[in-house]
Each structure stands twice: as structure tokens, then as C-alpha cells.
Design a protein around this motif. Structure first.
Motif, PDB file in Angstrom:
ATOM      1  N   LEU A 152      13.054   0.163  -7.797  1.00 24.85           N
ATOM      2  CA  LEU A 152      11.627   0.311  -8.131  1.00 24.85           C
ATOM      3  C   LEU A 152      11.293   1.707  -8.654  1.00 24.85           C
ATOM      4  CD1 LEU A 152      10.193  -1.583  -5.015  1.00 24.85           C
ATOM      5  CD2 LEU A 152      10.431  -2.468  -7.342  1.00 24.85           C
ATOM      6  N   VAL A 153      11.970   2.723  -8.092  1.00 23.38           N
ATOM      7  CA  VAL A 153      11.756   4.107  -8.576  1.00 23.38           C
ATOM      8  C   VAL A 153      13.120   4.805  -8.670  1.00 23.38           C
ATOM      9  CG1 VAL A 153       9.413   4.394  -7.638  1.00 23.38           C
ATOM     10  CG2 VAL A 153      11.357   4.964  -6.200  1.00 23.38           C
ATOM     11  N   GLU A 154      13.201   5.757  -9.599  1.00 21.43           N
ATOM     12  CA  GLU A 154      14.426   6.558  -9.727  1.00 21.43           C
ATOM     13  C   GLU A 154      14.050   8.016  -9.606  1.00 21.43           C
ATOM     14  OE1 GLU A 154      15.625   5.117 -13.532  1.00 21.43           O
ATOM     15  OE2 GLU A 154      16.993   3.616 -12.678  1.00 21.43           O
ATOM     16  N   ARG A 155      14.937   8.784  -8.936  1.00 20.25           N
ATOM     17  CA  ARG A 155      14.671  10.221  -8.791  1.00 20.25           C
ATOM     18  C   ARG A 155      14.915  10.914 -10.123  1.00 20.25           C
ATOM     19  NH1 ARG A 155      13.674  11.547  -3.757  1.00 20.25           N
ATOM     20  NH2 ARG A 155      14.285  10.080  -2.127  1.00 20.25           N
ATOM     21  N   SER A 156      13.981  11.798 -10.470  1.00 17.81           N
ATOM     22  CA  SER A 156      14.144  12.591 -11.686  1.00 17.81           C
ATOM     23  C   SER A 156      13.729  14.008 -11.309  1.00 17.81           C
ATOM     24  CB  SER A 156      13.262  12.029 -12.799  1.00 17.81           C
ATOM     25  OG  SER A 156      13.236  12.894 -13.891  1.00 17.81           O
ATOM     26  N   GLY A 157      14.718  14.789 -10.889  1.00 20.66           N
ATOM     27  CA  GLY A 157      14.398  16.117 -10.356  1.00 20.66           C
ATOM     28  C   GLY A 157      13.611  15.945  -9.061  1.00 20.66           C
ATOM     29  N   LYS A 158      12.469  16.661  -8.986  1.00 14.20           N
ATOM     30  CA  LYS A 158      11.656  16.564  -7.775  1.00 14.20           C
ATOM     31  C   LYS A 158      10.764  15.330  -7.799  1.00 14.20           C
ATOM     32  CE  LYS A 158      11.370  21.427  -6.546  1.00 14.20           C
ATOM     33  NZ  LYS A 158      10.497  22.585  -6.313  1.00 14.20           N
ATOM     34  N   HIS A 159      10.580  14.756  -8.970  1.00 13.76           N
ATOM     35  CA  HIS A 159       9.633  13.641  -9.116  1.00 13.76           C
ATOM     36  C   HIS A 159      10.349  12.300  -9.139  1.00 13.76           C
ATOM     37  CE1 HIS A 159       5.706  15.513  -9.682  1.00 13.76           C
ATOM     38  NE2 HIS A 159       6.404  16.548 -10.115  1.00 13.76           N
TER      39      HIS A 159
ATOM     40  N   ARG B 162       0.833  -1.216   0.000  1.00 13.53           N
ATOM     41  CA  ARG B 162       0.000   0.000   0.000  1.00 13.53           C
ATOM     42  C   ARG B 162       0.864   1.261   0.000  1.00 13.53           C
ATOM     43  NH1 ARG B 162      -4.303  -2.746   4.093  1.00 13.53           N
ATOM     44  NH2 ARG B 162      -5.679  -3.569   2.483  1.00 13.53           N
ATOM     45  N   TYR B 163       1.986   1.212   0.732  1.00  8.56           N
ATOM     46  CA  TYR B 163       2.918   2.354   0.712  1.00  8.56           C
ATOM     47  C   TYR B 163       3.423   2.574  -0.716  1.00  8.56           C
ATOM     48  CZ  TYR B 163       3.350   2.026   5.872  1.00  8.56           C
ATOM     49  OH  TYR B 163       3.122   2.015   7.213  1.00  8.56           O
ATOM     50  N   PHE B 164       3.761   1.462  -1.392  1.00 11.34           N
ATOM     51  CA  PHE B 164       4.310   1.569  -2.739  1.00 11.34           C
ATOM     52  C   PHE B 164       3.264   2.132  -3.710  1.00 11.34           C
ATOM     53  CE2 PHE B 164       5.588  -0.265  -6.893  1.00 11.34           C
ATOM     54  CZ  PHE B 164       6.778   0.433  -7.024  1.00 11.34           C
ATOM     55  N   ILE B 165       2.020   1.714  -3.572  1.00 10.25           N
ATOM     56  CA  ILE B 165       0.940   2.247  -4.427  1.00 10.25           C
ATOM     57  C   ILE B 165       0.866   3.766  -4.268  1.00 10.25           C
ATOM     58  CG2 ILE B 165      -1.595   2.350  -4.704  1.00 10.25           C
ATOM     59  CD1 ILE B 165      -1.627  -0.687  -3.983  1.00 10.25           C
ATOM     60  N   ALA B 166       0.927   4.234  -3.018  1.00 13.65           N
ATOM     61  CA  ALA B 166       0.841   5.684  -2.758  1.00 13.65           C
ATOM     62  C   ALA B 166       2.044   6.413  -3.374  1.00 13.65           C
ATOM     63  CB  ALA B 166       0.781   5.944  -1.245  1.00 13.65           C
ATOM     64  N   ILE B 167       3.237   5.827  -3.255  1.00 16.09           N
ATOM     65  CA  ILE B 167       4.445   6.459  -3.817  1.00 16.09           C
ATOM     66  C   ILE B 167       4.308   6.600  -5.332  1.00 16.09           C
ATOM     67  CG2 ILE B 167       6.920   6.094  -4.274  1.00 16.09           C
ATOM     68  CD1 ILE B 167       7.018   4.735  -1.422  1.00 16.09           C
ATOM     69  N   VAL B 168       3.863   5.530  -6.006  1.00 14.42           N
ATOM     70  CA  VAL B 168       3.709   5.560  -7.472  1.00 14.42           C
ATOM     71  C   VAL B 168       2.659   6.596  -7.866  1.00 14.42           C
ATOM     72  CG1 VAL B 168       2.966   4.235  -9.496  1.00 14.42           C
ATOM     73  CG2 VAL B 168       4.475   3.182  -7.799  1.00 14.42           C
ATOM     74  N   GLU B 169       1.533   6.588  -7.161  1.00 13.44           N
ATOM     75  CA  GLU B 169       0.410   7.455  -7.575  1.00 13.44           C
ATOM     76  C   GLU B 169       0.678   8.924  -7.251  1.00 13.44           C
ATOM     77  OE1 GLU B 169      -3.096   5.568  -5.928  1.00 13.44           O
ATOM     78  OE2 GLU B 169      -3.039   3.992  -7.454  1.00 13.44           O
TER      79      GLU B 169
ATOM     80  N   GLN C 140      11.031   2.109   4.129  1.00  2.63           N
ATOM     81  CA  GLN C 140      10.205   0.977   3.645  1.00  2.63           C
ATOM     82  C   GLN C 140      10.469   0.728   2.158  1.00  2.63           C
ATOM     83  OE1 GLN C 140       8.413  -1.148   5.233  1.00  2.63           O
ATOM     84  NE2 GLN C 140       8.119  -0.204   7.237  1.00  2.63           N
ATOM     85  N   LEU C 141      10.588   1.813   1.404  1.00  2.00           N
ATOM     86  CA  LEU C 141      10.861   1.676  -0.039  1.00  2.00           C
ATOM     87  C   LEU C 141      12.220   0.992  -0.245  1.00  2.00           C
ATOM     88  CD1 LEU C 141      10.240   2.229  -3.012  1.00  2.00           C
ATOM     89  CD2 LEU C 141      11.208   4.529  -2.717  1.00  2.00           C
ATOM     90  N   LYS C 142      13.223   1.446   0.540  1.00  2.00           N
ATOM     91  CA  LYS C 142      14.575   0.868   0.435  1.00  2.00           C
ATOM     92  C   LYS C 142      14.545  -0.626   0.790  1.00  2.00           C
ATOM     93  CE  LYS C 142      19.304   1.711   1.876  1.00  2.00           C
ATOM     94  NZ  LYS C 142      20.116   1.971   3.036  1.00  2.00           N
ATOM     95  N   ALA C 143      13.793  -0.956   1.863  1.00  2.00           N
ATOM     96  CA  ALA C 143      13.699  -2.363   2.312  1.00  2.00           C
ATOM     97  C   ALA C 143      13.076  -3.235   1.225  1.00  2.00           C
ATOM     98  CB  ALA C 143      12.873  -2.451   3.595  1.00  2.00           C
ATOM     99  N   MET C 144      12.060  -2.714   0.524  1.00  2.00           N
ATOM    100  CA  MET C 144      11.417  -3.477  -0.552  1.00  2.00           C
ATOM    101  C   MET C 144      12.386  -3.688  -1.705  1.00  2.00           C
ATOM    102  SD  MET C 144       7.686  -1.657  -0.568  1.00  2.00           S
ATOM    103  CE  MET C 144       6.954  -2.583  -1.884  1.00  2.00           C
ATOM    104  N   GLU C 145      13.134  -2.637  -2.055  1.00  2.34           N
ATOM    105  CA  GLU C 145      14.090  -2.751  -3.172  1.00  2.34           C
ATOM    106  C   GLU C 145      15.166  -3.782  -2.842  1.00  2.34           C
ATOM    107  OE1 GLU C 145      13.890   1.421  -5.571  1.00  2.34           O
ATOM    108  OE2 GLU C 145      15.137   1.430  -3.760  1.00  2.34           O
TER     109      GLU C 145
END
Length: 293
Positions: A47-54, A7-14, A35-40
Motif C-alpha cells: 500500500l505504501v513504499e518508503r522513499s527516504g523519510k517519507h 482510519r489508521y490508513f487515512i492518517a498514514i496517507v495524509e 496494522q499497516l503490515k496486517a492490511m497489506e
């Protein structure tokens, strides 16, 4: 990974940002990042990469997001279904019904279905002694049976007492009124019977109690055939009232057996003693109590 992390990951993506996702989840940013780091680390994938602020979701992240949505949806559906089953709104009613008894079952099931439209049904018809076994073996939870039987293992709700009738062809109007067992003991009778069925025993036991010797010429396990034989004038018979209600239109006369040797049989609903009924079964019992009391 657990459902909370998904659920945390869904919120991060959305939300596209850790800060916005944390706000949506009522968390601070550091634990969400952890939590994101632990999942990766657990998945061995970014799972996600920083691109500027997004944040940009990687191909691995997109695959996880698809499953996370499905699992979250399944979890919500599971919670809803379990709650509904717990309330008796959803699930299955398993019910045994005696071969001859309870002609009003369709009416009661209509009432039940109106209140609980999502419930499905497993209905087994058999003779009473076998239904007791099915309840003991938990093949069905409730059973409508003809009494008396050995019922030490069961809770019993008495529904009604059903009268019996002497039936004969309308070509031979033998009686103008109710009859007694004495009146009919010399009439040739074919009795309803199936293997081990209580009705056959109950009829013979009633004659024997009054030291009467009925003229029984046979037995027949098929009720439609029995009614054809009676209609033709071949024999008379003795049947419970339910048979007359369920098999209408035959050219027969039916005379209630009354007087001191009145014949009747109680019909009851049984379930296992010391067994907590499912909410669905309890709801059905409640409707039956309302109908009969």
C-alpha cells in the motif's frame, strides 16, 4: 479489515510518515506499523513504499484510500443519522387519520414540522376500525380515530369530544336554534356513510337510545355530494363538526344537536399497548398533549 484500520490508513496517507500519523492518532509507532503490515497481508498488495523519510502511496494504496474516505464518511453519516432518529429529529412519522375526524391536523403538523424539519410523513386516511388494524399490523404507528371502539390492545389519548349538527338547506329555515333528536326525527335524512364507518352507526344508535325512529331516506358516502343534496333542499343530514369546518361555503343551516339527547363522539389518538413508541411518534404525541391539555 475494519473501520479502525481504514482510519489508521487515512492518517498514514495524509501525514506521509508513520511517526506523524501515530502522533495524530495518539498511538505509538510499532502498533501502527503492525496494522499497516496486517492490511497489506490481508489485501495481498503493497500500500505504501518508503522513499527516504517519507512514504509513497502505491496505486493499490490510492485505490484503498479513495474507498477508505468514502467508508469513513458513510460511518460518520450513519452515526449522525442514527443519533438523530434516536432523538426523533430525523426519520418518518407514520400516522393514520379517521375519514371525518381531526380537522386541525394541518395546524398540528405545522407545529411539529417547525420543531422537526427533517422528519418525513406517511399519512393514511381510513375509517376507524381499519385504522386499528393498521396499528396492530404496524403499518402505521399512531392513528387518530373516532371512539368508541374495542381498544383493549391500545393506549388511548383522548383529544376532544366532537358535537354533531343537523344540516338543512338555507332555503328552508326549519329551526332558529339548537335542535334535539326529537325535533328532527321526522325530517327526511340522508346520512353520511362509507362501508363500516362508525359515524352512521353512531347516529342511528343515538336515535335508538331515546326510542326515536328517524326518517332516513338514504345514505351517501361522498360528503361533497351529500352537502350538494342538502343545499338543494332534497334532504337534511347529520354530520360531525369537522365536516362543517372542512367543507365551507355551502348554502346550508347548521343546528347543533343538544339537550338530553346531545350527540357527540370522542376523538382519540391510539398506539399499540406494551410497544415502545419511536422518538418521532413520542414527539408528535407530546405536541398533541400540549395542544389539547
Amino acid at each position: 479489515m475494519d473501520i479502525r484500520q481504514l482510519r489508521y490508513f487515512i492518517a498514514i496517507v495524509e501525514e506521509g510518515k508513520i511517526s506523524a500519523a501515530a502522533k495524530r492518532l495518539h498511538l505509538t509507532q510499532p502498533p501502527l506499523s503492525q496494522q499497516l503490515k496486517a492490511m497489506e497481508e490481508e489485501l495481498g498488495s503493497t500500500l505504501v513504499e518508503r522513499s527516504g523519510k517519507h512514504l509513497e502511496v502505491t496505486e493499490a494504496g490510492k485505490a484503498l484510500y479513495k474507498y477508505a474516505l468514502q467508508m469513513n464518511q458513510l460511518m460518520e453519516e450513519a452515526k449522525m443519522e442514527v443519533r438523530e432518529v434516536g432523538k426523533g429529529v430525523n426519520g418518518r412519522l407514520s400516522l393514520g387519520v379517521n375519514t371525518f375526524s381531526f380537522g386541525e391536523l394541518p395546524h398540528v403538523l405545522h407545529q411539529f414540522q417547525r420543531q422537526f424539519p427533517k422528519v418525513t410523513y406517511k399519512i393514511q386516511q381510513n375509517e376507524s376500525a381499519h385504522l386499528c388494524k393498521l396499528v396492530r399490523d404496524r403499518e402505521v404507528e399512531l392513528a387518530i380515530i373516532r371512539l368508541p371502539l374495542e381498544l383493549d390492545d391500545f393506549e388511548v389519548l383522548h383529544l376532544y369530544t366532537e358535537p354533531f349538527y343537523f344540516i338543512s338547506s338555507d332555503k328552508q329555515r326549519l329551526f332558529q336554534r339548537d335542535v334535539s333528536l326529537q325535533d328532527i326525527q321526522n325530517q327526511p335524512l340522508i346520512l353520511p356513510s362509507t362501508q363500516g364507518l362508525g359515524v352512521h352507526y353512531l347516529i342511528l344508535e343515538a336515535f335508538s337510545r331515546f326510542h326515536l325512529h328517524p326518517h332516513v331516506t338514504g345514505e351517501c358516502s361522498d360528503i361533497s355530494l351529500l352537502l350538494d343534496l342538502v343545499s338543494s333542499g332534497f334532504c337534511g343530514s347529520i354530520v360531525p363538526e369537522t365536516v362543517l369546518k372542512r367543507h365551507k361555503g355551502y348554502p346550508i343551516h347548521a343546528h347543533k344537536i343538544s339537550g338530553s339527547a346531545e350527540m357527540s363522539a370522542p376523538v382519540g389518538l391510539i398506539w399499540l399497548k406494551n410497544h415502545s413508541l419511536s422518538k418521532i411518534a413520542q414527539n408528535f404525541v407530546d405536541i398533541l398533549i400540549m395542544e389539547h391539555h
